[in-house]
Scaffold this active site. Structure first.
Site, short mmCIF file in Angstrom:
data_model
loop_
_atom_site.label_atom_id
_atom_site.label_comp_id
_atom_site.label_asym_id
_atom_site.label_seq_id
_atom_site.Cartn_x
_atom_site.Cartn_y
_atom_site.Cartn_z
N CYS A 165 0.80 -1.23 0.00
CA CYS A 165 0.00 0.00 0.00
C CYS A 165 0.83 1.28 0.00
CB CYS A 165 -0.98 -0.04 1.16
SG CYS A 165 -1.93 -1.58 1.10
N HIS A 293 -2.78 7.97 6.26
CA HIS A 293 -3.00 6.66 5.65
C HIS A 293 -4.39 6.17 6.08
CE1 HIS A 293 -1.98 3.03 3.61
NE2 HIS A 293 -2.03 2.28 4.70
N HIS A 327 -9.94 1.86 0.47
CA HIS A 327 -8.49 1.73 0.45
C HIS A 327 -8.12 1.15 -0.92
CE1 HIS A 327 -4.43 1.16 1.28
NE2 HIS A 327 -4.46 0.35 2.31
#
Lengths: 402, 270
Positions: A165, A293, A327
């Site tokens: 990620c 994040h 996400h």
């Protein structure tokens, strides 16, 4: 780490496609209105009860005929994303100015076009992938970068970063190094990841997926919502685009802790953040906005909230935008870089959608609703599996104190 | 065309079936026999650097990468905990991807969480940084058929921009199942280099690299290296490894992208 201050680079064009729409306008409007793009999961082969950030129209989107050998969901998303905001025209101008061998392509992804491989395994012909999917290029993780380079007719270095990620945040670091080295004069950076069974069932197996839309930094959060997206930025030296916002710093560090949970004190995340500030030659006090994040997993947000509270005063506003897009994994870095750049260009701090009862430790830093105020410096955090952390620093063309 | 500042190689690590380290590969390169024997094919990378529990959980691709990386760092006498590391692999752990795609097609809810987190392309970087306590930058990349040359170029960029040594590991494992047919990988191979920005008493070779249009690519002469290079994309390193085994001057052409080449002038210490 002896970090040296970097020469800022111009972000002379940028764009993204996500569940919020295709292009910067759609994103800016949705963020200003606090309107998210998550919907109930309707994509995987045996739908799990969860919410997803799906991009409408990928199935019907066709690649140009001469690019048909690259056809797959992920490359369609790449192609869709490249059409907005005059990105292709700006790349063409750069190609004419520098030459196609002087422009690099650096793309981040977590799973690339694995969705096409998965589809092949569902339709095996005598134990082989079906004939239409026997195209080695799309079963390589490098598929999106090879396609992007071929489609944009660029012949410099072409690399795919796949650090889960943090992938499409780290491409900014890589491009900066290649520019500093003099190997290239401009770089197309970005990333793309599409929703597929690997990630839906994979994150589900780790019990990290919420049954409800993700609630980053909410005290009752219980997991993430997955999404798909692609995004791109063109990096050049500042004299080529003096009015464009700038990449002023990047930071990279490792947790050295665990494959799928963050360091309990956020050690790698903090090292990456400090590395980015040092490379930008900025103090934490200069930061107006930080795009967190903020995955909405209990652990990530706990660690990141503590890092935010101990590093920044409440003058620095903060939010996660994963409540809007989900996400988007390997694309999260570029999508959230686009959010940070939008914050600078529009003076818009996005609200942290999905959070009603914020984690107490960072409650006074979080923007729960959109806020309109000048943003001169914006950071974006991206953390990945394997303890892989990256942080990007962007600034207004007139500088940190403009 | 860009000329880069010189860099120095301080450590070399390799693992192949029948050549479990750099001295054995050098010996193997002198043989006329290309193919490894059945006994040699039974070997597995030791990856002694990993803690026993991690070693049990680690997939074969991670053991291969860690083994090669550990050898190179040991030779360089550098401290792995402060060394930025970069792992390049054309296909990562294609065996796990085969398992995942097969399971997802049949019983998606039975997907193993451990195998899922091991499937990320940066699994080797993750296990490596955990095993060495490394908090420096770690990277995982690929560039399909150009993964070794592209990784080398990026590693040189990190060495020169950071002014510090960097570990580069390039590794690939054989493809499996229906996906295996799509993957140019039929034998395991991993290699690693510690690259440094300055000459030291540990320097093994000096590299002067120029980037430019791709030229006819150099290939290794040793039968075993040629055999590997036909079966593993990370063995794109073969001509560089062959040159490293032979003191003196060498020039090599290595591809870093479809139209971009690295022209490498090498001076290998006696």
């Amino acid at each position: 780490m002896n970090t040296r201050v970097m020469t800022p680079l111009a972000v002379s064009a940028y764009t993204a496609v996500s569940a919020l729409g295709n292009g910067r306008q759609g994103h800016a409007r949705a963020l200003a209105e606090g309107r998210g793009g998550l919907r109930e999961n309707d994509i995987s082969s045996a739908p799990l009860a969860c919410w997803i950030g799906r991009v409408p129209g990928i199935e019907a989107h066709a690649l140009p005929e001469d690019m048909a050998h690259w056809d797959c969901r992920n490359n369609r998303l790449v192609h869709m994303g490249l059409q907005a905001d005059g990105f292709i025209e700006r790349v063409r101008a750069a190609r004419e100015r520098y030459g196609r061998e002087r422009i690099g392509v650096f793309m981040g992804t977590s799973t690339g076009s694995i969705e096409a491989t998965e589809a092949g395994y569902r339709q095996l012909e005598d134990g082989r992938l079906p004939a239409a999917l026997r195209r080695p290029g799309i079963h390589s993780l490098h598929s999106l970068s090879a396609f992007t380079a071929e489609y944009l007719d660029l012949q410099g270095p072409a690399l795919t970063v796949s650090t889960a990620c943090s992938s499409s945040a780290k491409v900014f670091a890589m491009a900066s190094r290649m520019l500093a080295l003099g190997v290239i004069d401009a770089a197309v950076v970005g990333g793309a990841d599409t929703l597929c069974d690997s990630v839906l069932f994979g994150f589900n197996s780790l019990e990290l997926v919420s049954k409800r839309p993700a609630r980053p930094f909410d005290a009752s959060r219980d997991g993430l919502s997955l999404g798909e997206a692609a995004g791109f930025a063109l990096l050049e030296r500042t004299d080529a685009a003096p009015d464009a916002p700038r990449l002023v710093g990047y930071g990279e560090a490792s947790d050295a802790h665990h494959m799928s949970t963050p360091h309990p004190q956020g050690l790698g995340a903090e090292l990456a953040l400090r590395d980015a500030l040092a490379r930008a030659g900025l103090d934490a006090k200069a930061v107006d906005y930080i795009n967190l994040h903020g995955t909405a997993t209990p652990k990530n947000d706990e660690v990141e909230a503590a890092l935010l509270a101990r590093t920044f005063s409440t003058r620095t506003r903060a939010s996660s935008t994963k409540g809007y897009t989900g996400h988007t994994l390997g694309a999260a870095g570029i999508v959230e870089a686009v959010v940070a750049l939008t914050a600078i260009e529009h003076g818009l701090i996005p609200g942290n959608l999905g959070c009603d009862e914020p984690e107490p430790v960072c409650a006074s830093h979080l923007a729960l609703q959109a806020e309109h105020r000048p943003v001169h410096v914006a950071l974006s955090n991206s953390f990945g599996f394997g303890g892989n952390n990256a942080c990007l620093a962007f600034a207004h063309a007139r500088g940190a104190g403009a | 065309m860009s000329t880069l500042a010189p860099i120095w190689i301080e450590g070399i690590g390799v693992w192949a079936q029948g050549a479990a380290d750099w001295p054995s590969l050098r010996a193997r390169m002198a043989e006329t026999r290309a193919e490894p024997s059945d006994d040699e094919c039974a070997g597995k990378p030791a990856a002694a650097l990993l803690a026993p529990g991690e070693r049990r959980r680690a997939p074969i691709s991670v053991r291969l990468a860690v083994e090669a990386g550990a050898q190179a760092v040991a030779m360089s006498e550098r401290d792995a905990s402060t060394l930025p590391c970069l792992f390049s692999s054309a296909h990562g752990d294609s065996g796990i991807l085969d398992y995942m795609c097969a399971t997802l097609a049949e019983a998606p809810r039975e997907l193993s969480p451990t195998r899922f987190h091991n499937s990320v392309h940066n699994a080797a970087a993750g296990y490596w940084t955990i095993a060495t306590g490394c908090h420096a930058a770690s990277d995982a990349l690929c560039a399909w058929r150009h993964s070794f040359g592209a990784g080398l170029l990026e590693a040189i960029g990190e060495v020169l921009s950071g002014g510090q040594p960097v570990l580069l590991v390039s590794y690939d494992v054989p493809g499996e199942g229906p996906l295996g047919e799509m993957i140019d990988s039929r034998a395991p191979f991993g290699c690693a280099l510690v690259l440094a920005p300055a000459q030291s008493e540990r320097s093994l070779a000096r590299l002067d690299v120029r980037t430019g249009p791709a030229q006819a690519v150099s290939s290794a002469q040793a039968p075993f290296l040629r055999w590997l290079a036909e079966r593993n994309l990370s063995a794109g390193a073969a001509p560089l490894l062959e040159a490293l085994a032979d003191s003196g001057s060498h020039t090599l052409e290595m591809p870093a992208a479809p139209a971009l080449g690295l022209h490498i002038a090498m001076e290998v210490a006696p």
